[in-house]
Design a protein around this motif. Sequence first.
Motif, PDB file in Angstrom:
ATOM      1  N   ARG A   1       0.840  -1.204   0.000  1.00 51.94           N
ATOM      2  CA  ARG A   1       0.000   0.000   0.000  1.00 51.94           C
ATOM      3  C   ARG A   1       0.880   1.261   0.000  1.00 51.94           C
ATOM      4  O   ARG A   1       0.615   2.230  -0.702  1.00 51.94           O
ATOM      5  N   ILE A   2       1.957   1.200   0.796  1.00 48.78           N
ATOM      6  CA  ILE A   2       2.878   2.351   0.874  1.00 48.78           C
ATOM      7  C   ILE A   2       3.542   2.573  -0.485  1.00 48.78           C
ATOM      8  O   ILE A   2       3.583   3.699  -0.998  1.00 48.78           O
ATOM      9  N   THR A   3       4.013   1.479  -1.093  1.00 43.19           N
ATOM     10  CA  THR A   3       4.689   1.575  -2.398  1.00 43.19           C
ATOM     11  C   THR A   3       3.753   2.207  -3.433  1.00 43.19           C
ATOM     12  O   THR A   3       4.163   3.097  -4.179  1.00 43.19           O
ATOM     13  N   SER A   4       2.503   1.731  -3.459  1.00 43.52           N
ATOM     14  CA  SER A   4       1.564   2.260  -4.461  1.00 43.52           C
ATOM     15  C   SER A   4       1.233   3.721  -4.221  1.00 43.52           C
ATOM     16  O   SER A   4       0.847   4.428  -5.159  1.00 43.52           O
ATOM     17  N   ALA A   5       1.332   4.151  -2.967  1.00 40.17           N
ATOM     18  CA  ALA A   5       0.946   5.540  -2.657  1.00 40.17           C
ATOM     19  C   ALA A   5       2.047   6.551  -2.989  1.00 40.17           C
ATOM     20  O   ALA A   5       1.795   7.755  -2.967  1.00 40.17           O
ATOM     21  N   ILE A   6       3.254   6.074  -3.267  1.00 42.28           N
ATOM     22  CA  ILE A   6       4.345   7.006  -3.605  1.00 42.28           C
ATOM     23  C   ILE A   6       4.322   7.264  -5.115  1.00 42.28           C
ATOM     24  O   ILE A   6       4.332   6.328  -5.908  1.00 42.28           O
ATOM     25  N   ARG A   7       4.311   8.541  -5.478  1.00 40.38           N
ATOM     26  CA  ARG A   7       4.270   8.904  -6.906  1.00 40.38           C
ATOM     27  C   ARG A   7       5.697   9.159  -7.393  1.00 40.38           C
ATOM     28  O   ARG A   7       6.510   9.743  -6.677  1.00 40.38           O
ATOM     29  N   VAL A   8       5.965   8.707  -8.621  1.00 39.88           N
ATOM     30  CA  VAL A   8       7.303   8.909  -9.186  1.00 39.88           C
ATOM     31  C   VAL A   8       7.190   9.892 -10.353  1.00 39.88           C
ATOM     32  O   VAL A   8       6.397   9.667 -11.276  1.00 39.88           O
ATOM     33  N   ILE A   9       7.950  10.977 -10.271  1.00 40.05           N
ATOM     34  CA  ILE A   9       7.876  12.021 -11.308  1.00 40.05           C
ATOM     35  C   ILE A   9       9.223  12.119 -12.028  1.00 40.05           C
ATOM     36  O   ILE A   9      10.239  12.458 -11.398  1.00 40.05           O
ATOM     37  N   PRO A  10       9.226  11.816 -13.341  1.00 40.08           N
ATOM     38  CA  PRO A  10      10.501  11.893 -14.069  1.00 40.08           C
ATOM     39  C   PRO A  10      10.955  13.339 -14.286  1.00 40.08           C
ATOM     40  O   PRO A  10      10.130  14.241 -14.379  1.00 40.08           O
ATOM     41  N   ASP A  11      12.279  13.504 -14.329  1.00 30.86           N
ATOM     42  CA  ASP A  11      12.908  14.788 -14.680  1.00 30.86           C
ATOM     43  C   ASP A  11      12.563  15.928 -13.724  1.00 30.86           C
ATOM     44  O   ASP A  11      12.437  17.074 -14.144  1.00 30.86           O
ATOM     45  N   PHE A  12      12.408  15.619 -12.453  1.00 31.56           N
ATOM     46  CA  PHE A  12      12.229  16.656 -11.430  1.00 31.56           C
ATOM     47  C   PHE A  12      13.279  16.411 -10.344  1.00 31.56           C
ATOM     48  O   PHE A  12      13.449  15.267  -9.912  1.00 31.56           O
ATOM     49  N   PRO A  13      13.951  17.452  -9.858  1.00 31.21           N
ATOM     50  CA  PRO A  13      13.879  18.869 -10.239  1.00 31.21           C
ATOM     51  C   PRO A  13      14.722  19.207 -11.457  1.00 31.21           C
ATOM     52  O   PRO A  13      14.725  20.360 -11.871  1.00 31.21           O
ATOM     53  N   LYS A  14      15.437  18.183 -12.007  1.00 32.73           N
ATOM     54  CA  LYS A  14      16.139  18.447 -13.258  1.00 32.73           C
ATOM     55  C   LYS A  14      16.195  17.174 -14.094  1.00 32.73           C
ATOM     56  O   LYS A  14      15.907  16.081 -13.571  1.00 32.73           O
ATOM     57  N   PRO A  15      16.499  17.292 -15.406  1.00 41.06           N
ATOM     58  CA  PRO A  15      16.464  16.116 -16.275  1.00 41.06           C
ATOM     59  C   PRO A  15      17.287  14.956 -15.718  1.00 41.06           C
ATOM     60  O   PRO A  15      18.372  15.153 -15.162  1.00 41.06           O
ATOM     61  N   GLY A  16      16.733  13.761 -15.867  1.00 39.01           N
ATOM     62  CA  GLY A  16      17.453  12.553 -15.440  1.00 39.01           C
ATOM     63  C   GLY A  16      17.123  12.098 -14.028  1.00 39.01           C
ATOM     64  O   GLY A  16      17.424  10.970 -13.647  1.00 39.01           O
ATOM     65  N   ILE A  17      16.500  12.963 -13.212  1.00 40.47           N
ATOM     66  CA  ILE A  17      16.148  12.565 -11.828  1.00 40.47           C
ATOM     67  C   ILE A  17      14.722  12.006 -11.831  1.00 40.47           C
ATOM     68  O   ILE A  17      13.794  12.618 -12.339  1.00 40.47           O
ATOM     69  N   LEU A  18      14.595  10.805 -11.268  1.00 41.53           N
ATOM     70  CA  LEU A  18      13.260  10.208 -11.062  1.00 41.53           C
ATOM     71  C   LEU A  18      12.850  10.568  -9.644  1.00 41.53           C
ATOM     72  O   LEU A  18      13.307   9.950  -8.684  1.00 41.53           O
ATOM     73  N   PHE A  19      12.002  11.557  -9.508  1.00 39.70           N
ATOM     74  CA  PHE A  19      11.684  12.074  -8.174  1.00 39.70           C
ATOM     75  C   PHE A  19      10.636  11.217  -7.472  1.00 39.70           C
ATOM     76  O   PHE A  19       9.558  10.971  -8.005  1.00 39.70           O
ATOM     77  N   GLN A  20      10.971  10.773  -6.273  1.00 38.46           N
ATOM     78  CA  GLN A  20      10.057   9.965  -5.454  1.00 38.46           C
ATOM     79  C   GLN A  20       9.241  10.927  -4.593  1.00 38.46           C
ATOM     80  O   GLN A  20       9.777  11.532  -3.656  1.00 38.46           O
ATOM     81  N   ASP A  21       7.974  11.075  -4.921  1.00 40.90           N
ATOM     82  CA  ASP A  21       7.136  12.084  -4.279  1.00 40.90           C
ATOM     83  C   ASP A  21       6.294  11.465  -3.168  1.00 40.90           C
ATOM     84  O   ASP A  21       5.323  10.748  -3.437  1.00 40.90           O
ATOM     85  N   ILE A  22       6.663  11.801  -1.914  1.00 36.46           N
ATOM     86  CA  ILE A  22       5.926  11.211  -0.772  1.00 36.46           C
ATOM     87  C   ILE A  22       4.673  12.023  -0.421  1.00 36.46           C
ATOM     88  O   ILE A  22       3.922  11.621   0.467  1.00 36.46           O
TER      89      ILE A  22
END
Length: 232
Positions: free
Chosen positions: A63-84
């Motif tokens: 449930r925790i894993t599914s609730a975390i959103r992953v945003i590509p290229d934030f805050p800069k290109p190449g970073i896969l941002f793990q949004d809690i």
Amino acid sequence: MNTLKIFNSDIIILKPKRYLHSANFFINPLKSPAHSFLSNCQKKQSISSHMAAAAAAGDRISRITSAIRVIPDFPKPGILFQDITTLLLDPVAFKDTIDLFVERYKDKDISVVAGVEARGFIFGPPIALALGAKFVPMRKPKKLPGPVISEEYTLEYGTDKIEMHVGAVEAGDRALVIDDLIATGGTLCAAISLLERVGSHVVECACVIELPELKGRDRLGDKPLFVLVSSS
Ligand SMILES: O=P(O)(O)OC[C@H]1O[C@H](OP(=O)(O)OP(=O)(O)O)[C@H](O)[C@@H]1O
Ligand SMILES: Nc1ncnc2[nH]cnc12
């Protein structure tokens, strides 16, 4: 012995033992078939309660894993941002996160929970309250009003510094360091260094997410790290 790996916990699956009738039966009741039968039942019960606990922990982790959103290229290109922040929108998953940490540390005699700005401030305080420990914020520079000690560190994307109030943590305190995520490990190393400089013992570092490819765990050396979700 078989082990079932659930994230950082090893659940031990005991192989059922075979008991033979033995000459010790009369002189050692602990080796009697009746005792063996009971002890096998207890083991089976303990195996099934371990497996039920593992399954429950697995459900919570999913449930925790599914609730975390992953945003590509934030805050800069190449970073896969793990949004809690999306985890915080789900009260069940958020509570599961806090509960899993509290269950792990409730008997570890933790006297201080140190949370790293900014996202360690979200997870640290409820854990500290549940453990009956003090919460100490480790802040970005020039935010704390009193005398501070500070430590510089490098990040996945830049450099930074954290500071802690002098006197907030004392020699002999048993510390747990909390953050949302470990990437290169620079932040946690700086936090450990601040805590050890004042003579406290860092029992463990705990994060919701680990980015294993960045090998932050190696940078921590022999300091234990507990994470709920590993993200590659
Ligand atoms: O393992 P590391 O490479 O040191 O990186 C991990 C740190 O990076 C992020 O914080 P960030 O510095 O982006 O600050 P923020 O929480 O204020 O956004 C994250 O919340 C950790 O604190
Ligand atoms: N990939 C990432 N996602 C979220 N926070 C981070 N901090 C450092 N790297 C990060």
